[in-house]
Design an enzyme around this catalytic site. Structure first.
Site, PDB file in Angstrom:
ATOM      1  N   GLU A 174      27.681  67.224 -45.655  1.00  0.00           N
ATOM      2  CA  GLU A 174      28.198  68.097 -45.188  1.00  0.00           C
ATOM      3  C   GLU A 174      29.411  67.907 -44.311  1.00  0.00           C
ATOM      4  O   GLU A 174      29.518  68.112 -43.034  1.00  0.00           O
ATOM      5  CB  GLU A 174      27.367  69.172 -44.338  1.00  0.00           C
ATOM      6  CG  GLU A 174      26.006  69.607 -45.071  1.00  0.00           C
ATOM      7  CD  GLU A 174      24.643  69.715 -44.469  1.00  0.00           C
ATOM      8  OE1 GLU A 174      24.452  68.881 -43.376  1.00  0.00           O
ATOM      9  OE2 GLU A 174      23.792  70.514 -45.009  1.00  0.00           O
ATOM     10  N   GLU A 304      20.858  70.923 -53.527  1.00  0.00           N
ATOM     11  CA  GLU A 304      20.100  71.676 -52.216  1.00  0.00           C
ATOM     12  C   GLU A 304      19.928  73.090 -52.563  1.00  0.00           C
ATOM     13  O   GLU A 304      20.606  73.819 -52.487  1.00  0.00           O
ATOM     14  CB  GLU A 304      20.763  71.349 -50.861  1.00  0.00           C
ATOM     15  CG  GLU A 304      20.765  69.850 -50.519  1.00  0.00           C
ATOM     16  CD  GLU A 304      21.191  69.831 -49.218  1.00  0.00           C
ATOM     17  OE1 GLU A 304      20.610  70.535 -48.214  1.00  0.00           O
ATOM     18  OE2 GLU A 304      22.058  68.870 -48.711  1.00  0.00           O
TER      19      GLU A 304
END
Length: 497
Positions: A174, A304
């Site tokens: 991220e 994800e």
């Protein structure tokens, strides 16, 4: 009861459904690894190298093809050298999310040995947030090089003579938490340049893409990274139970979402609405990538994905219980992935154990399989099969001014056998299906059905509340296969001539 016509044409082949679309994600956080997958070699719970035997068997029973590790957000604070060597000498890890101190007893050797035991592909996410380029390059050397170097000597000292196989790698996770797209693009170039291939171990390189529907980030990032330097871009597709994808941001996924067990009908349809948008999201992100890179062969990796609700236990990270609602949503999403398989490199469900959209829950020596687990069991024979043409006549339910399709399917072929997976996401309507198979004569059919009230879920006291059962309520006559698809149900059909 409304009739819907379904057409399946086994002669119209659309390419292979890559088995890695059915991957699982085990992040080094909460009770996913420690207290879930991994109990340690000295645990009284039966284990192999510290990994629970019941988890290993559950994974084998659905042919888990890929494991994604160590993160997630944890990846950008994970230092691999702290997790190798004698376990009593390993450096503790402070988890960036919970501030829990973990002993690093599950590290490189444990992860790669587990992948070997399962016969699945390891998918490794490198730390570009707090590690050096040299640290990352050394990890690849430690894992995959067969020569005589400091790193390979260390691997052998730690008990592994031959290198492991590694196919999928991603640079960072991220990045939007700590840098700009321009900064990440430069990091990707540097780290990827020194991610060398050794011997015949060929790497598939993934560029860390954006969350959800952040098309402007894809446009920006694709213009900053050299075309041809990556094989796929990742996409984060978490599914909350708030309308119109609300509560999602580039700063950490769903902020507002309902409960995992107690929820309204409106929250169910909100989650379904968000799930069904994944199909359009794939198209838009790919369109931007193709335009920016000039490469029509670039793919997406949805590494994800899954439902995400309010945490059930404040003290336990991402603690949720999966219900029949999540089985329906997972089945609908897997049908999308199958239908879009030519555009997808891999997918991994977030998370695999004890968190978020889990397939397994553990407590002490007990293990329970969630309704989502059984969806993966019913769909497993799609792996590496050939996708064939299928079409479902549409019926919809109105929600928030939109029409949501109630029924979806995907069909694949292995040899002379077809697997058809059908899901009815309506909470109100059963459907009478008439399935046509032109150019193909169906004489044998075996089926399973997973259904139940949408709040129903499996517990340690009642582990089979939601469980697949044999489905025999069908008729084959006049070239048609007729059956009733009940509301809130998933059916898998194995068809043979």
């Amino acid at each position: 009861m409304k009739k819907l016509r379904v057409t399946i044409d086994p002669l119209q082949e659309k390419g292979k459904i890559n088995r890695e679309l059915y991957g699982q994600f085990i992040e080094q956080a909460g009770r996913i690894v420690y207290g879930g997958l991994f109990v340690g070699k000295d645990s009284p719970i039966p284990n192999e190298d510290g990994v629970r035997l019941d988890v290993i068997q559950a994974y084998r029973d659905i042919q888990v093809p890929l494991l994604h590790w160590p993160g997630g957000g944890v990846a950008d604070s994970y230092h691999w050298m702290d997790g190798v060597g004698p376990q009593e000498e390993r450096k503790p890890l402070i988890n960036r999310w919970t501030h829990q101190v973990e002993d690093n007893s599950f590290g490189t050797h444990e992860f790669f040995n587990l992948c070997e035991a399962l016969g699945c592909e390891p998918y490794l996410v490198f730390n570009v947030g707090s590690a050096t380029v040299r640290e990352t390059a050394s990890w690849l050397e430690y894992i995959t090089f067969d020569g005589d170097t400091e790193m390979t000597r260390l691997r052998k000292k730690n008990g592994r003579e031959k290198p492991w196989r590694l196919k999928y790698i991603c640079m960072g996770n991220e990045w939007w938490f700590y840098e700009t797209a321009q900064g990440y693009a430069e990091d990707y170039r540097r780290y990827s340049q020194f991610a060398r291939e050794y011997g015949d171990n060929k790497l598939v390189r993934l560029l860390r893409g954006p969350q959800h529907f952040s098309y402007e980030h894809t446009d920006l990032l694709a213009g900053l990274v050299e075309p041809g330097s990556f094989d796929a871009m990742t996409l984060y597709q978490i599914i909350p139970s708030v309308p119109e994808g609300g509560g999602q941001s580039m700063q950490g996924g769903p902020i507002v979402s309902g409960g995992s067990v107690e929820f309204t009908k409106e929250e169910y349809y909100a989650a379904l609405q968000n799930a069904l948008k994944i199909d359009g999201s794939i198209s838009r992100h790919l369109g931007i990538l193709n335009r920016r890179t000039g490469n029509q062969g670039v793919k997406l990796a949805i590494d994800e994905w899954g439902t995400w609700y309010r945490q059930e236990k404040p003290e336990e990270l991402w603690s949720m219980h999966m219900t029949m609602r999540d089985a329906l949503i997972a089945a609908a999403v897997l049908n999308i992935y199958n239908q879009r398989s030519k555009d997808l490199l891999l997918c991994s469900l977030c998370m695999s154990i004890n968190a978020l959209c889990s397939i397994l829950e553990t407590k002490g020596d007990q293990l329970v399989k969630t309704p989502v687990y059984y969806v993966f069991r019913m769909y497993q024979n799609h792996q590496d099969a050939v996708l064939v043409h299928s079409f479902v006549e549409e019926d919809t339910v109105s929600f928030q001014g939109q029409e949501l399709p109630c029924v979806s399917c995907s069909v694949s072929k292995k040899g002379e056998t077809l697997l058809a997976t059908l899901v009815n996401c309506s909470l109100e309507r059963d459907y009478a299906l008439e399935i046509e198979l032109p150019h193909w004569s169906c004489r044998q059919c075996e089926g399973e059905i997973l259904t139940g009230e949408i709040h129903s879920h499996n517990t340690f006291d009642a582990p089979c509340t939601v469980f697949p059962r044999a489905f025999t309520d069908f008729q084959i006559e006049g070239g048609l296969l007729r059956l009733t698809l009940p509301k809130a149900s998933i059916i898998s059909l194995t068809l043979a001539p």
